[in-house]
Structure formats: C-alpha cells, structure tokens
Design a protein around this motif. Sequence first.
Motif, PDB file in Angstrom:
ATOM      1  N   ASP A  79       0.850  -1.198   0.000  1.00 42.78           N
ATOM      2  CA  ASP A  79       0.000   0.000   0.000  1.00 42.78           C
ATOM      3  C   ASP A  79       0.883   1.244   0.000  1.00 42.78           C
ATOM      4  OD1 ASP A  79      -0.059   1.265   2.986  1.00 42.78           O
ATOM      5  OD2 ASP A  79       0.183  -0.910   3.077  1.00 42.78           O
ATOM      6  N   THR A  80       0.328   2.321  -0.520  1.00 39.89           N
ATOM      7  CA  THR A  80       1.088   3.553  -0.721  1.00 39.89           C
ATOM      8  C   THR A  80       1.515   4.188   0.597  1.00 39.89           C
ATOM      9  OG1 THR A  80      -0.105   3.975  -2.792  1.00 39.89           O
ATOM     10  CG2 THR A  80       0.995   5.846  -1.766  1.00 39.89           C
ATOM     11  N   ILE A 132      -1.781   0.657  -6.126  1.00 36.97           N
ATOM     12  CA  ILE A 132      -0.805   1.548  -5.509  1.00 36.97           C
ATOM     13  C   ILE A 132      -0.464   2.670  -6.479  1.00 36.97           C
ATOM     14  CG2 ILE A 132       1.477   1.633  -4.420  1.00 36.97           C
ATOM     15  CD1 ILE A 132       1.322  -1.363  -4.035  1.00 36.97           C
TER      16      ILE A 132
END
Length: 270
Positions: A179-180, A204
């Motif tokens: 995840d970002t 992402i």
Amino acid sequence: MQKQRILVSVVGFSDVERHALNTVFRLSQERELSYAPWVPMVAPGTPVPTGVAQVALVDGESLEAVLSHAKEMPPGQRLIWVGPDAPEHAWRVLDRPIEWAAVLHDLDAVFAARQADSGLLDLDVTAPSPLDLDLDMDMGEPGEMVRRALVVGTDEQEGTYLRTRLALAGVAHVDEVTDTETALELMERNRYVCGVFNLDDHRIDIWALMRHFVTRNPQALTLATTELAGPLAGWWRRRRVRRDAHRVGITALLERPFQPRQISEWLDLI
C-alpha cells in the motif's frame, strides 16, 4: 577459486519454507560457495551411502525433530535448529519467522568452520557470532548502515524469490509493502540500497512512489518490473513504458514474470 558445496539435510518445514529453501539452493549455484539438499539416491539392492550432510537444518516444531534430540550428530556435521526447545548440541538456533539472511550467514559459517577444523583457517567459529540484523539504517555513519531493500507490490512467490536473491547479495533487510501509505512511511524512516517496484499493481500509486524513492535514495539500485517489458507486449506499449520509467530515474525496467538471469545481473551490482 575452486567452487565449494555445502550439503544440507532438511528435516520438517512448511511448504512455503521449503520453497524458500529450494530457492536458496538454486540461486546459490551462481556463487563460489553453493548449497544443495542432501538426498541420498539409493537404487534397489544397493547399500545406503556412507557420506553425511555437512549441515542438518531441523524444524524444531516437526515430529521428526525428536530424533535430533536423541541421536548423536555424525562427526563434522553441524545442527542448525529453527524454533524452540533446541538441543544442547545445536550449533545455531534461529527463530521464526525465518530470516533467510541469517540462514545464509550460518551456512557460509559452516564452510569457515570446516576450514578451521582442517587447520586451513585460523578462526574461532565454535560459537554463534551476533548478526547485526536489527540496526536501523538511519543511525550512525554511512559505512555502518545496514543494507536494506524496499519491495513494492509483488505477490508472495515474487517476494520469496526477491528476499532470497537479495540475501545472497548481502542485503539483510527487505521491507515488503502493498500500500502507498506504508511505503511512504518506510521511505521517510529508512535509507535503501535497492528498490523493486511492480508497475502492474494498480492498487498503488506506483509511479509517485518510484519518483519519491529515487529522490530519497539517489544512489540506490531502482528496478521496475512489468509484463509490458516482456516480448508478448506490443512494441508501442513496451516502448512507452520504458520511456516513462526512465524519465522517473529508475536504473532498469525488467520483465514479469521474473527472468532469473536478468534479476541476478542487476542485483549482483548492489
């Protein structure tokens, strides 16, 4: 230098852990010191081989582990125990989750120990030496930094392969994220020698993450992977993704599925 090989008898372990071990064995064939599973091949009617593995790698949580408590080790064999309740004669003891860099360190140490036993090397390897695997890269001078890699957006099989290959390249820490937000937090907290980004993970903001990574780690090896870099992608799409990736400042664009020789050529530069 003549190539050397360490034979490893493997007892227990899950399917995922055995897959990782097989990856370690396969990738190590590229090194001067390699590892191989010890599996005596016995034809019907022939005696069992008299040789033994130099290492017994035992899963302490397996049913077969009780035998390693009860029986003596063959002369010259080292026992690497994973898990609780290790016997007194265990040469190394590792915890779960398994740090593959620590496994590689210990397998290399077996060769040094055999050299010491033979009188070819003046070195005390009878007791475990501490691994500095928990040091923070941001502490201390650059020469004291732990080598760390960031892997973004890979699946479980790709992650296992990259962790193993990076461990062979001497990178002890691998941060895997999907995840970002977590990726940005890690980049703010750590310095990296390598980053691997899966351009095909559209959950992402992968392009923004790559740009930020290159800005924060200008000396790092930055690799982007995508199916669009392979021969099955159209010429125009392949050209466009290469152009866009190199504008970001990455080191190389690699194919997915991974091509082991291609991955090795770049990770050996770390």
